[in-house]
Scaffold this active site. Sequence first.
Site, PDB file in Angstrom:
ATOM      1  N   GLU A 144       0.756  -1.248  -0.056  1.00  0.00           N
ATOM      2  CA  GLU A 144       0.010   0.099  -0.185  1.00  0.00           C
ATOM      3  C   GLU A 144       0.797   1.393  -0.002  1.00  0.00           C
ATOM      4  OE1 GLU A 144      -3.481   1.749   2.916  1.00  0.00           O
ATOM      5  OE2 GLU A 144      -2.160   0.187   3.728  1.00  0.00           O
ATOM      6  N   LYS A 150      -9.555   2.279  -2.136  1.00  0.00           N
ATOM      7  CA  LYS A 150      -9.882   1.423  -0.594  1.00  0.00           C
ATOM      8  C   LYS A 150     -11.228   1.982  -0.016  1.00  0.00           C
ATOM      9  CE  LYS A 150      -7.301   0.939   3.756  1.00  0.00           C
ATOM     10  NZ  LYS A 150      -6.069   1.146   4.328  1.00  0.00           N
ATOM     11  N   CYS A 186      -5.318  -3.377   2.548  1.00  0.00           N
ATOM     12  CA  CYS A 186      -4.802  -3.276   3.917  1.00  0.00           C
ATOM     13  C   CYS A 186      -6.196  -3.651   4.782  1.00  0.00           C
ATOM     14  CB  CYS A 186      -4.226  -1.829   4.634  1.00  0.00           C
ATOM     15  SG  CYS A 186      -3.154  -1.896   6.044  1.00  0.00           S
ATOM     16  N   VAL A 200      -0.219  -2.640  10.648  1.00  0.00           N
ATOM     17  CA  VAL A 200       0.418  -2.056  11.791  1.00  0.00           C
ATOM     18  C   VAL A 200      -0.315  -2.976  12.995  1.00  0.00           C
ATOM     19  CG1 VAL A 200       0.991   0.095  11.589  1.00  0.00           C
ATOM     20  CG2 VAL A 200      -1.360  -0.113  12.481  1.00  0.00           C
TER      21      VAL A 200
END
Length: 266
Positions: free
Chosen positions: A40, A110, A143, A170
């Site tokens: 990404e 997205k 993501c 993350v």
Amino acid sequence: MKKKIGYVQNSPQFGDKKTNFSQIQDLLKNISADLIVLPELFATGYTFTSRNEVEMLAESDQGETAIFMKHLSLQTGAVIVGGFIENSEENYYNSAMIVDSSGVRGIYRKVHLFNKEKLWFKPGNEGFKVFDVMGMKIGVMICFDWIFPESARSLALNDAEIIAHPANLVLPYCQKAMTTRCIENHIFAITSNRIGVEKRGEDKFDFTGGSQITDLNGNILSSAPKNTEFVDIVEVDLSLSHDKSLNPYNNLLTDRKPKFYTSLNR
């Protein structure tokens, strides 16, 4: 229908497209494949501190990132899927381009924005798309889309054989969750994640690496280290994803009961 599929895992430098392009090109030197997924926002980095930064780094589908990805496709022989900031009529999206040697074949925006992405980007407004390129039916999500089962399911319902999943992860959950996403949809997936730490302004993100190729039975065919640049290519038979039957009596798609899945209050 065997295809060579893979990913790049790297650590982009914020705002330095030239360096990021060079890094990717070097990592793919002497690599050939049919499909390669990049992370990404691989060209720009992730941790924005202002809307102005987003505007400065955004591009159209004819910009320098598209040109670079076409060059990469020519270099590797592969369809390239990777993330970029899309500028469409002064609206900014966290998007992914699908590019082959002829140029841009499509864009996915997205849908599910994470954290401060909601400050910088508009949510995707075109839904989940499947792109028929070089004999592959490629579905794309980005993501945080992974955490919503409907994302992968929508792609499976639209006949995707494989999910290309550029990511800047993350949270620590995605890699394990992708085994379930692949099992429940009988589909292949490539999660291309980045590594490194990006600290800008009041934000600090530690990216988790662990890029992964998962097969339609949830087997992990490739798993990258958590903090090392890495490239891997594996060969798979995408045609296996066409069969959604678990046994003579159960089919993952036709056994669905959509009328029971939505609460009357939501």
